[in-house]
Design a protein around this motif. Structure first.
Motif, PDB file in Angstrom:
ATOM      1  N   SER A  93      23.394  23.305 112.810  1.00  0.00           N
ATOM      2  CA  SER A  93      23.124  24.276 113.862  1.00  0.00           C
ATOM      3  C   SER A  93      23.453  23.665 115.217  1.00  0.00           C
ATOM      4  N   SER A  94      24.002  24.473 116.112  1.00  0.00           N
ATOM      5  CA  SER A  94      24.293  23.999 117.470  1.00  0.00           C
ATOM      6  C   SER A  94      23.009  23.661 118.232  1.00  0.00           C
ATOM      7  N   LYS A  95      21.884  24.137 117.735  1.00  0.00           N
ATOM      8  CA  LYS A  95      20.607  23.844 118.392  1.00  0.00           C
ATOM      9  C   LYS A  95      20.054  22.459 118.022  1.00  0.00           C
ATOM     10  N   ASP A  96      20.596  21.855 116.971  1.00  0.00           N
ATOM     11  CA  ASP A  96      20.035  20.602 116.461  1.00  0.00           C
ATOM     12  C   ASP A  96      21.172  19.721 115.907  1.00  0.00           C
ATOM     13  N   PRO A  97      22.088  19.266 116.781  1.00  0.00           N
ATOM     14  CA  PRO A  97      23.295  18.612 116.275  1.00  0.00           C
ATOM     15  C   PRO A  97      23.265  17.095 116.217  1.00  0.00           C
ATOM     16  N   TYR A  98      22.218  16.440 116.722  1.00  0.00           N
ATOM     17  CA  TYR A  98      22.293  15.000 116.944  1.00  0.00           C
ATOM     18  C   TYR A  98      21.514  14.138 115.949  1.00  0.00           C
ATOM     19  N   VAL A  99      20.351  14.592 115.517  1.00  0.00           N
ATOM     20  CA  VAL A  99      19.479  13.720 114.734  1.00  0.00           C
ATOM     21  C   VAL A  99      19.962  13.571 113.302  1.00  0.00           C
ATOM     22  N   PHE A 100      20.433  14.646 112.688  1.00  0.00           N
ATOM     23  CA  PHE A 100      20.847  14.534 111.295  1.00  0.00           C
ATOM     24  C   PHE A 100      21.991  13.544 111.100  1.00  0.00           C
ATOM     25  N   PRO A 101      23.024  13.504 111.956  1.00  0.00           N
ATOM     26  CA  PRO A 101      24.036  12.458 111.809  1.00  0.00           C
ATOM     27  C   PRO A 101      23.440  11.052 111.884  1.00  0.00           C
ATOM     28  N   ALA A 102      22.408  10.865 112.707  1.00  0.00           N
ATOM     29  CA  ALA A 102      21.741   9.562 112.772  1.00  0.00           C
ATOM     30  C   ALA A 102      21.051   9.242 111.448  1.00  0.00           C
ATOM     31  N   ILE A 103      20.460  10.254 110.826  1.00  0.00           N
ATOM     32  CA  ILE A 103      19.823  10.062 109.523  1.00  0.00           C
ATOM     33  C   ILE A 103      20.848   9.639 108.481  1.00  0.00           C
ATOM     34  N   LEU A 104      22.010  10.275 108.496  1.00  0.00           N
ATOM     35  CA  LEU A 104      23.059   9.884 107.557  1.00  0.00           C
ATOM     36  C   LEU A 104      23.508   8.451 107.802  1.00  0.00           C
ATOM     37  N   ALA A 105      23.606   8.060 109.066  1.00  0.00           N
ATOM     38  CA  ALA A 105      24.007   6.689 109.379  1.00  0.00           C
ATOM     39  C   ALA A 105      22.989   5.689 108.838  1.00  0.00           C
ATOM     40  N   LEU A 106      21.714   5.998 108.970  1.00  0.00           N
ATOM     41  CA  LEU A 106      20.672   5.109 108.458  1.00  0.00           C
ATOM     42  C   LEU A 106      20.686   5.066 106.936  1.00  0.00           C
ATOM     43  N   LEU A 107      20.910   6.203 106.308  1.00  0.00           N
ATOM     44  CA  LEU A 107      20.986   6.236 104.846  1.00  0.00           C
ATOM     45  C   LEU A 107      22.179   5.429 104.331  1.00  0.00           C
ATOM     46  N   SER A 108      23.297   5.515 105.039  1.00  0.00           N
ATOM     47  CA  SER A 108      24.506   4.833 104.575  1.00  0.00           C
ATOM     48  C   SER A 108      24.350   3.316 104.631  1.00  0.00           C
ATOM     49  N   GLU A 109      23.403   2.816 105.423  1.00  0.00           N
ATOM     50  CA  GLU A 109      23.150   1.384 105.437  1.00  0.00           C
ATOM     51  C   GLU A 109      22.587   0.899 104.104  1.00  0.00           C
ATOM     52  N   GLN A 110      21.917   1.802 103.377  1.00  0.00           N
ATOM     53  CA  GLN A 110      21.335   1.465 102.081  1.00  0.00           C
ATOM     54  C   GLN A 110      22.178   1.983 100.920  1.00  0.00           C
ATOM     55  N   ASP A 111      22.956   3.026 101.167  1.00  0.00           N
ATOM     56  CA  ASP A 111      23.767   3.640 100.114  1.00  0.00           C
ATOM     57  C   ASP A 111      25.135   3.973 100.697  1.00  0.00           C
ATOM     58  N   SER A 112      26.108   3.112 100.457  1.00  0.00           N
ATOM     59  CA  SER A 112      27.442   3.296 101.032  1.00  0.00           C
ATOM     60  C   SER A 112      28.117   4.560 100.519  1.00  0.00           C
ATOM     61  N   ASP A 113      27.646   5.110  99.393  1.00  0.00           N
ATOM     62  CA  ASP A 113      28.225   6.325  98.833  1.00  0.00           C
ATOM     63  C   ASP A 113      28.022   7.528  99.748  1.00  0.00           C
ATOM     64  N   VAL A 114      27.032   7.450 100.649  1.00  0.00           N
ATOM     65  CA  VAL A 114      26.754   8.559 101.566  1.00  0.00           C
ATOM     66  C   VAL A 114      27.983   8.903 102.390  1.00  0.00           C
ATOM     67  N   GLU A 115      28.709   7.905 102.860  1.00  0.00           N
ATOM     68  CA  GLU A 115      29.866   8.144 103.725  1.00  0.00           C
ATOM     69  C   GLU A 115      30.946   8.952 103.019  1.00  0.00           C
ATOM     70  N   HIS A 116      31.068   8.803 101.719  1.00  0.00           N
ATOM     71  CA  HIS A 116      32.108   9.494 100.966  1.00  0.00           C
ATOM     72  C   HIS A 116      31.635  10.832 100.410  1.00  0.00           C
ATOM     73  N   ARG A 117      30.337  10.969 100.200  1.00  0.00           N
ATOM     74  CA  ARG A 117      29.817  12.129  99.478  1.00  0.00           C
ATOM     75  C   ARG A 117      29.239  13.201 100.401  1.00  0.00           C
ATOM     76  N   ILE A 118      28.808  12.817 101.605  1.00  0.00           N
ATOM     77  CA  ILE A 118      28.162  13.751 102.524  1.00  0.00           C
ATOM     78  C   ILE A 118      28.993  13.849 103.794  1.00  0.00           C
TER      79      ILE A 118
END
Length: 347
Positions: free
Chosen positions: A111-136
């Motif tokens: 949503s254009s109302k909430d564009p910033y935090v979720f990408p940060a969550i994905l970045a934090l997840l990818s530190e533990q699971d490199s598959d996130v970058e390819h799958r999400i």
């Protein structure tokens, strides 16, 4: 098993970073609070804390995966398009977690109302699971999806139904929540109900927008319980909505219960009250009320209080904004949808 453990551990680590107020989350929440004044920093952390405590636990994550035998083998993985709503912080997180744990890939339209935090969550997840970058993937437009989960208004949903008519889809419309009171509620019950009404300024589908009360109900204890939320008036958007609604009701000489921060109005025929206002309706019989609410179940997300309604999710006082993984929006079982999707062949 290795993949499941890696995903669960990544989500558990995300929960710890939420609890520790990770600097990346701090920065993006701060940015969001300026981008969207409805998403105050304290509210955003409240939403994240609720996710960490209600969804991101080993017991909840493991139970959910085991219930549906997830993750699916790689050869059965599909790409699921997700369209996030933007009415309250991270309202699409539940959809994401279920798709992630299922083993499917995802294309996500934020949503254009909430564009910033979720990408940060994905970045934090990818530190533990490199598959996130390819799958999400976060995308501007869904293009490579094989199934869709989308949330929007009733008007938006009509567009979704047409646009995604050839895909397996879970498409959600407007819903709201109600509370059934009988006058025996404790102070703790009413304090919890105040949160169900006011958390996130009442903008979520799990927020209570209408009260069902017995004839002659005394609103004073409830108003007292709601008083801590008078601070909502410090938010200019909430204050503007309250002032506008108050002026309309005064011009119409409506019979309302008015406080300095919320209006209560007797409206039998409506469920969806505007920001800064709560509708209420008196009932004669709980059994008759139950029958009436069953007829309204397609408009209800959850019913709060001591009286469950058949076919509708039920919540205790103060629990509406803390759903677990099995608390499915609109009662649609996302796990079954994702499992069925893995069994479909692509032509």
């Amino acid at each position: 098993m290795v993949k499941k453990n890696r995903m669960i551990n990544a989500l558990l680590e995300l929960g710890k970073k939420i609890q520790d107020r990770h600097p990346l989350l701090e920065a993006t929440i701060h940015r969001t609070s300026f981008h969207n004044p409805w998403f105050e920093k304290s509210n955003y952390w409240k939403a994240l804390d609720a996710l960490a405590e209600s969804m991101l636990t080993r017991e909840e994550l493991t139970k959910w995966c085991d219930t549906y035998q997830f993750p699916v083998p790689g050869e059965h993985g599909k790409t699921v398009g997700l369209i996030f709503a933007g009415n309250i912080p991270l309202v699409g997180f539940h959809d994401f977690v279920t798709v992630y744990l299922s083993g499917h890939a995802a294309e996500i339209k934020l949503s254009s109302k909430d564009p910033y935090v979720f990408p940060a969550i994905l970045a934090l997840l990818s530190e533990q699971d490199s598959d996130v970058e390819h799958r999400i993937k976060i995308v501007e437009k869904l293009e490579n999806h094989e199934g869709v989960i989308a949330t929007g208004s009733n008007n938006t949903n009509r567009y979704f139904e047409k646009y995604f008519e050839s895909y397996p889809a879970l498409l959600r419309k407007n819903r709201t929540s109600v509370a059934v009171l009988d006058g025996s509620e404790s102070a703790d019950d009413l304090n919890g109900l105040a949160h169900d009404i006011f958390d996130y300024f009442g903008l979520g589908c799990r927020n209570v927008t209408k009260l069902y009360v017995p004839e002659g109900y005394d609103f004073d204890p409830l108003i007292q319980a709601m008083n801590p939320f008078a601070a909502s008036m410090n938010n200019i958007k909430y204050k503007n909505n309250y002032d506008y609604n108050l002026s309309i009701e005064l011009l119409n000489r409506s019979d309302i219960i008015s406080t300095e921060f919320v209006l209560l109005k007797h409206v039998p025929e409506e469920l969806f009250s505007p920001v800064g206002m709560i509708f209420y309706e008196a009932y004669d019989s709980v059994s008759q009320l139950h029958t009436a609410l069953v007829q309204l179940r397609e408009q209800l997300q959850t019913v709060v209080g001591k009286y469950p309604v058949a076919g509708v999710s039920h919540s205790g006082f103060g629990e509406t904004q803390r759903p677990g993984l099995f608390d499915y929006p609109d009662g649609e079982d996302i796990g079954h949808f994702l499992f069925d999707l893995s069994c479909k062949t692509v032509s």
